[in-house]
Design an enzyme around this catalytic site. Structure first.
Site, PDB file in Angstrom:
ATOM      1  N   CYS A  10       1.058  -1.232   0.038  1.00 44.85           N
ATOM      2  CA  CYS A  10      -0.029  -0.026   0.124  1.00 44.85           C
ATOM      3  C   CYS A  10       0.831   1.232  -0.107  1.00 44.85           C
ATOM      4  O   CYS A  10       1.954   1.071   0.229  1.00 44.85           O
ATOM      5  CB  CYS A  10      -0.890   0.114   1.013  1.00 44.85           C
ATOM      6  SG  CYS A  10      -0.247   0.017   2.859  1.00 44.85           S
ATOM      7  N   CYS A  13       3.100   1.903   3.028  1.00 47.11           N
ATOM      8  CA  CYS A  13       4.215   0.796   3.310  1.00 47.11           C
ATOM      9  C   CYS A  13       5.321   1.327   2.265  1.00 47.11           C
ATOM     10  O   CYS A  13       6.664   1.355   2.849  1.00 47.11           O
ATOM     11  CB  CYS A  13       3.734  -0.446   2.662  1.00 47.11           C
ATOM     12  SG  CYS A  13       2.340  -1.148   3.315  1.00 47.11           S
TER      13      CYS A  13
END
Lengths: 77, 347
Positions: A10, A13
């Site tokens: 994501c 991240c």
């Protein structure tokens, strides 16, 4: 020092991975950074929110992206 | 001794700034209408009652109003959320019986920090810890549907009544859908590898956290959430303001008004492929209602956009087989239809 960034890909991240790299460069600590994207491996750490930062097997950040300065403090502690 | 002084200072610093900011906030909030009128009537010297004037007035009033509400509530919720981590929620839900578990899971879903990018680890963490599938679903339905952003926008743009109706019906859908999924015994439609996961529960963060850190968490969540959604809100209110001034009243009444039985299912069908968070959709829905869409249909549309979305379904596909996804979407959709009908015909 062994650093792992856990996250399935994501946006947060990726941001954590980038900030960690910057913090490592800034502090000059000797560290290897690995990105763990495999969800089964991530679950081994017992976390339920991503991204997660693991330093030498210990979870130090989860579910958020700290600033480079905060990360630097964690790295030099 | 020294340690104590430092702790005290930290707490004081944490409190001081919010305590000073709140009166400023209240004053600003109370004067928004006056400021908006002053800008429109005196600075711009526009003629009241004209389309463009009222569109601009609506925009200049609503944007700061919603932003102020967002900042305050997200700050508060950010602090509150430091008390509710997903790990604690899981601990509470472990071994709870079906119906009680569903109620608890739905309530906790509204307050536990949740982002759709964490849906998978959260799902796996729950299932691995033995939280029943139906209870997990109650959480997953409530978490995106009912949150502080939705609440603020509903209160700000529709008033308390609609906000409370939305929360109560949303909770009922989450509780009952999860309960039903649990009753149907669909565990076999979870991907097999999910049950093989063994997590290590010992590696926890140290739990001692100062109040000043909780306040910091408040600032952080304001920065993060407002930073992410402000643009949707401005676009949403701009679309709303444009329609407010230009689209004739009752424009949508024929298609999606009270008299049409197919209004609710149609609204849901239109809502599923649309992906938006509460921030983007609620300002638009407020205009739909103004232009003749009935409350039940508008609620159904809003819920289906927020709770049922293709991207979330694609994320869930990693851990669920299509049979379970179909049942999940079907049950939630039926729940939304019922809510829509109740408000169109009973209220």
């Amino acid at each position: 020092m062994e650093i792992k960034v856990l996250g399935t890909g994501c946006a947060k991240c990726k941001a954590l991975e980038k900030a960690t790299k910057e913090a490592v460069e800034k502090t000059g600590v000797n560290a290897t950074i690995t990105k763990v994207e495999d969800i089964i491996e991530i679950m081994q750490f017992g976390v339920m929110t991503t991204p997660v930062l693991v330093i030498d097997g210990k979870i130090v950040v989860k579910g958020k992206v700290p600033s480079v300065d905060e990360l630097s403090k964690l790295l030099t502690k | 001794m020294r340690e104590k002084v430092i702790t005290l200072n930290r707490n004081l610093n944490g409190w001081l700034i919010p305590a000073l900011l709140i009166p400023i906030w209240v004053l600003t909030y109370l004067n928004l209408q006056n400021v908006a009128d002053y800008i429109i009537d005196d600075i711009f010297g526009m003629v009241s009652g004209k389309h463009l004037t009222e569109t601009l007035r609506f925009f200049i009033f609503e944007v700061p109003k919603v932003m102020l509400l967002l900042v305050l509530i997200i700050f508060g919720v950010g602090i509150l959320r430091t008390y509710f981590t997903p790990e604690k929620t899981r601990k509470i839900l472990e071994g709870k019986s079906l119906f009680t578990g569903n109620i608890l899971a739905s309530l906790l879903g509204t307050i536990t920090p949740f982002c759709s990018c964490s849906a998978i680890p959260l799902f796996l963490g729950f299932v691995e810890a033995g939280v029943p599938l139906g209870v997990t679903f109650s959480f997953l339905i409530a978490a995106p549907m009912i949150n502080e952003v939705a609440l603020i926008l509903l209160v700000g743009l529709f008033g308390w009544e609609v906000a409370i109706i939305y929360i109560l019906t949303g909770l009922s859908i989450a509780i009952l859908s999860g309960w039903l999924i649990g009753k149907l015994g669909l565990e076999k439609y979870v991907a097999e590898w999910v049950y093989k996961i063994k997590a290590n529960h010992e590696s926890e963060l140290d739990s001692k956290i100062y109040f000043s850190e909780r306040i910091n968490a408040g600032y952080e969540s304001v920065k993060e959430i407002v930073g992410k959604i402000w643009i949707y809100i401005i676009i949403g209110i701009a679309v709303g303001a444009g329609a407010h001034g230009y689209v004739p009243e009752d424009f949508l009444g024929a298609l999606l008004g009270k008299g049409n039985w197919y209004g609710v299912p149609l609204a849901i069908l239109m809502g599923v492929p649309m992906y938006s968070n509460a921030a983007g959709i609620i300002p638009i829905v407020s205009v739909l209602i103004e232009k003749g869409v009935s409350l039940g249909t508008a609620l159904a549309f809003m819920m289906s956009v927020i709770a049922l979305s293709l991207p979330e379904i694609i994320i869930l596909k990693k851990v669920l087989k299509w049979q379970l996804i179909t049942v999940f979407v079907g049950i939630v959709a039926v729940g939304i239809v019922i809510v829509g009908f109740i408000f169109n015909y009973v209220m």
